[in-house]
Design an enzyme around this catalytic site. Structure first.
Site, PDB file in Angstrom:
ATOM      1  N   ASP A   1       8.714 -10.360   6.177  1.00  0.00           N
ATOM      2  CA  ASP A   1       8.823  -9.604   7.422  1.00  0.00           C
ATOM      3  C   ASP A   1      10.251  -9.088   7.482  1.00  0.00           C
ATOM      4  O   ASP A   1      11.201  -9.861   7.689  1.00  0.00           O
ATOM      5  CB  ASP A   1       8.523 -10.512   8.613  1.00  0.00           C
ATOM      6  CG  ASP A   1       8.702  -9.813   9.958  1.00  0.00           C
ATOM      7  OD1 ASP A   1       9.122  -8.633   9.983  1.00  0.00           O
ATOM      8  OD2 ASP A   1       8.435 -10.449  10.994  1.00  0.00           O
TER       9      ASP A   1
ATOM     10  N   ARG B   1      -3.072   7.295  11.545  1.00  0.00           N
ATOM     11  CA  ARG B   1      -2.637   8.176  12.634  1.00  0.00           C
ATOM     12  C   ARG B   1      -3.629   9.320  12.843  1.00  0.00           C
ATOM     13  O   ARG B   1      -3.885   9.723  13.979  1.00  0.00           O
ATOM     14  CB  ARG B   1      -1.239   8.720  12.336  1.00  0.00           C
ATOM     15  CG  ARG B   1      -0.143   7.713  12.647  1.00  0.00           C
ATOM     16  CD  ARG B   1       1.234   8.248  12.329  1.00  0.00           C
ATOM     17  NE  ARG B   1       1.567   8.049  10.913  1.00  0.00           N
ATOM     18  CZ  ARG B   1       2.074   8.963  10.118  1.00  0.00           C
ATOM     19  NH1 ARG B   1       2.300  10.186  10.582  1.00  0.00           N
ATOM     20  NH2 ARG B   1       2.363   8.689   8.865  1.00  0.00           N
TER      21      ARG B   1
ATOM     22  N   LYS C   1      15.211   7.997  11.400  1.00  0.00           N
ATOM     23  CA  LYS C   1      15.306   8.427  10.006  1.00  0.00           C
ATOM     24  C   LYS C   1      16.601   9.186   9.735  1.00  0.00           C
ATOM     25  O   LYS C   1      17.150   9.135   8.626  1.00  0.00           O
ATOM     26  CB  LYS C   1      14.094   9.266   9.628  1.00  0.00           C
ATOM     27  CG  LYS C   1      12.788   8.472   9.555  1.00  0.00           C
ATOM     28  CD  LYS C   1      12.868   7.341   8.541  1.00  0.00           C
ATOM     29  CE  LYS C   1      11.530   6.637   8.363  1.00  0.00           C
ATOM     30  NZ  LYS C   1      11.603   5.559   7.346  1.00  0.00           N
TER      31      LYS C   1
ATOM     32  N   TYR D   1      11.135   8.537  15.824  1.00  0.00           N
ATOM     33  CA  TYR D   1      11.031   8.531  14.370  1.00  0.00           C
ATOM     34  C   TYR D   1      12.150   9.354  13.742  1.00  0.00           C
ATOM     35  O   TYR D   1      12.868   8.884  12.852  1.00  0.00           O
ATOM     36  CB  TYR D   1       9.675   9.091  13.960  1.00  0.00           C
ATOM     37  CG  TYR D   1       9.441   9.141  12.468  1.00  0.00           C
ATOM     38  CD1 TYR D   1       9.221   7.977  11.745  1.00  0.00           C
ATOM     39  CD2 TYR D   1       9.418  10.360  11.787  1.00  0.00           C
ATOM     40  CE1 TYR D   1       8.993   8.011  10.373  1.00  0.00           C
ATOM     41  CE2 TYR D   1       9.194  10.405  10.418  1.00  0.00           C
ATOM     42  CZ  TYR D   1       8.979   9.232   9.716  1.00  0.00           C
ATOM     43  OH  TYR D   1       8.759   9.267   8.368  1.00  0.00           O
TER      44      TYR D   1
ATOM     45  N   GLN E   1       0.843  -1.195   0.000  1.00  0.00           N
ATOM     46  CA  GLN E   1       0.000   0.000   0.000  1.00  0.00           C
ATOM     47  C   GLN E   1       0.881   1.251   0.000  1.00  0.00           C
ATOM     48  O   GLN E   1       2.097   1.174   0.099  1.00  0.00           O
ATOM     49  CB  GLN E   1      -0.924   0.019   1.218  1.00  0.00           C
ATOM     50  CG  GLN E   1      -0.209  -0.017   2.552  1.00  0.00           C
ATOM     51  CD  GLN E   1      -1.162  -0.114   3.732  1.00  0.00           C
ATOM     52  OE1 GLN E   1      -2.378  -0.114   3.582  1.00  0.00           O
ATOM     53  NE2 GLN E   1      -0.610  -0.204   4.939  1.00  0.00           N
ATOM     54  N   GLY E   2       0.243   2.391  -0.131  1.00  0.00           N
ATOM     55  CA  GLY E   2       0.932   3.664  -0.003  1.00  0.00           C
ATOM     56  C   GLY E   2       2.039   3.872  -1.021  1.00  0.00           C
ATOM     57  O   GLY E   2       1.918   3.497  -2.195  1.00  0.00           O
ATOM     58  N   ILE E   3       3.131   4.476  -0.565  1.00  0.00           N
ATOM     59  CA  ILE E   3       4.245   4.810  -1.446  1.00  0.00           C
ATOM     60  C   ILE E   3       4.839   3.558  -2.080  1.00  0.00           C
ATOM     61  O   ILE E   3       5.169   3.545  -3.272  1.00  0.00           O
ATOM     62  CB  ILE E   3       5.317   5.588  -0.675  1.00  0.00           C
ATOM     63  CG1 ILE E   3       4.776   6.948  -0.212  1.00  0.00           C
ATOM     64  CG2 ILE E   3       6.569   5.793  -1.532  1.00  0.00           C
ATOM     65  CD1 ILE E   3       5.698   7.690   0.740  1.00  0.00           C
TER      66      ILE E   3
ATOM     67  N   ARG F   1       8.323  13.700  17.538  1.00  0.00           N
ATOM     68  CA  ARG F   1       8.862  12.742  16.568  1.00  0.00           C
ATOM     69  C   ARG F   1      10.260  12.271  16.983  1.00  0.00           C
ATOM     70  O   ARG F   1      11.105  12.015  16.131  1.00  0.00           O
ATOM     71  CB  ARG F   1       8.918  13.370  15.175  1.00  0.00           C
ATOM     72  CG  ARG F   1       7.588  13.557  14.495  1.00  0.00           C
ATOM     73  CD  ARG F   1       6.965  12.210  14.117  1.00  0.00           C
ATOM     74  NE  ARG F   1       5.709  12.371  13.407  1.00  0.00           N
ATOM     75  CZ  ARG F   1       4.524  12.442  13.978  1.00  0.00           C
ATOM     76  NH1 ARG F   1       4.439  12.376  15.308  1.00  0.00           N
ATOM     77  NH2 ARG F   1       3.430  12.570  13.259  1.00  0.00           N
TER      78      ARG F   1
END
Length: 245
Positions: A54, A188, A151, A147, A15-17, A144
């Protein structure tokens, strides 16, 4: 056919990007191996090979790398977003953020790199794209901590790989999107105390006045995996709608 005859593996392609990019790659002529932890999400990817993976399972990564053989490209898209300032997160959150966002990425790069070096020796170049973010790794954002730190580590990992293998034809770049309208973001927003306001807040931090779409992001990945970007390596590529101007 900008990716004609290239073999490219994508994680979090359900899904998504990840999904949009896998489809864009296939449309440009690549043989795409789309992976996701959720087999159901991989349904409907016509003309694309799929495999359940996974990325936190080190042995599963090794097995898949051996099965698919040498790659021309890798898009490490899998990741997780933790909300919270330093005093809000615990060791479990921190450890999982680094396990999924950084360690899994490192293991996958390490597993496929021998085959990519082989392909680069034949074609002159092979490319890795790692999913980073502009949020807290490039520009600070509230809540954040885990996260952003993970990143930022992705960018460091990317530059290290780029520096180590640049003379052997391997290019490695990090993708740093702005806020993208994906199922992850929608989850979210829905989980927030005031979903309507949360969506407004996400949009408000984008100078262009809207969220990015997956179609805004996929072309940059295609570019970085194509020979058009053969002189680009070790970069944190921002596609952020002007957030970091």
């Amino acid at each position: 056919m900008r990716l004609k005859d290239k073999v490219i593996l994508v994680t979090a392609a359900g899904q998504g990007i990840g999904r949009a990019t896998a489809q864009a790659m296939a449309a440009e002529g690549a043989r795409v191996i789309a992976t996701d932890i959720n087999a159901d999400l991989l349904k409907g990817l016509d003309g694309i090979e799929t495999a359940v993976l996974d990325v936190t399972d080190a042995e599963a990564i090794k097995a898949l790398a051996a099965k698919v053989g040498p790659l021309d490209g890798l898009f490490n898209c899998a990741g997780v977003v933790h909300n919270g300032a330093l005093l809000d997160i615990d060791d479990k959150d921190w450890d999982f953020a680094f396990s999924l966002n950084v360690t899994a990425m490192m293991r996958l790069c390490r597993a496929v790199l021998p085959g990519m070096l082989e392909r680069a020796g034949q074609t002159g170049t092979a490319s890795i794209v790692n999913m980073a973010s502009m949020a807290s790794s490039i520009k600070g954002f509230a809540n954040r901590t885990a996260y952003g730190a993970s990143k930022a580590a992705v960018i460091g990992l990317t530059k290290a790989i780029a520096a180590d293998y640049v003379k052997q034809g391997i290019r490695c770049n990090a993708l740093c999107p702005g806020t993208v309208d994906t199922p992850s973001l929608r989850g979210r927003i829905a989980a927030s105390a005031d979903p309507v306001q949360a969506e407004k807040d996400f949009i408000a931090r984008q100078p262009m006045g809207r969220l990015a779409t997956v179609e805004d992001i996929a072309p940059m990945v295609v570019y970085l995996l194509s020979d058009e970007s053969r002189f680009v390596s070790g970069q944190a590529m921002l596609v952020d709608g002007g957030v970091t101007i």
